[in-house]
Design a protein around this motif. Structure first.
Motif, PDB file in Angstrom:
ATOM      1  N   ASN A  45      39.311  40.502  36.405  1.00 12.63           N
ATOM      2  CA  ASN A  45      39.331  41.709  35.870  1.00 12.63           C
ATOM      3  C   ASN A  45      39.372  42.761  37.213  1.00 12.63           C
ATOM      4  N   LYS A  46      39.133  42.400  38.274  1.00 15.53           N
ATOM      5  CA  LYS A  46      39.064  43.067  39.520  1.00 15.53           C
ATOM      6  C   LYS A  46      40.362  43.101  40.194  1.00 15.53           C
ATOM      7  N   ARG A  47      41.288  42.252  40.305  1.00 14.55           N
ATOM      8  CA  ARG A  47      42.405  42.016  41.117  1.00 14.55           C
ATOM      9  C   ARG A  47      43.475  42.273  40.202  1.00 14.55           C
ATOM     10  N   ASN A  48      44.549  43.068  40.916  1.00 16.44           N
ATOM     11  CA  ASN A  48      45.714  43.397  40.476  1.00 16.44           C
ATOM     12  C   ASN A  48      46.616  42.301  39.890  1.00 16.44           C
ATOM     13  N   ALA A  49      47.612  42.223  39.095  1.00 19.54           N
ATOM     14  CA  ALA A  49      48.605  41.284  38.894  1.00 19.54           C
ATOM     15  C   ALA A  49      49.335  41.050  40.113  1.00 19.54           C
TER      16      ALA A  49
END
Length: 103
Positions: free
Chosen positions: A86-90
């Motif tokens: 949930n903390k890392r962007n795609a």
């Protein structure tokens, strides 16, 4: 650059990753270049939409089953370490996870 109207960039279509076809909400399985009268494009570009997605929304993100937190896992393509999805962007290889409901 103007985008062409086709099911490949329609909001109502979901990509099928095995065959590269599109699953349309109204017409079923169609080719990516097909376009019907129900086409609904978005105002923002694909890059802007992609930035709102996180790793946990990607089909390549593998959730660790023995972890107490359901957000921890690793990427099947890039990472050997566990991290919070949930903390890392795609990333650039993002592919939306298909949701399958069982009744």
């Amino acid at each position: 650059m103007k985008r062409t109207k086709c099911c490949n960039n329609c909001e109502r279509g979901t990509p099928m990753h095995l065959t590269r076809d599109i699953l349309c909400k109204y017409h079923g399985v169609v080719t990516p270049d097909y376009c019907c009268f129900k086409y609904k494009g978005s105002a923002d570009t694909a890059a802007d939409r992609q930035n709102s997605y996180k790793c946990i929304h990607c089909e390549y993100f593998l959730v660790e089953l023995d972890s107490p937190d359901q957000d921890f896992g690793k990427c099947k393509l890039f990472s050997a370490r566990e991290y919070d999805g949930n903390k890392r962007n795609a990333c650039s290889k993002f592919s939306r996870k298909m949701l399958i409901e069982v009744s």
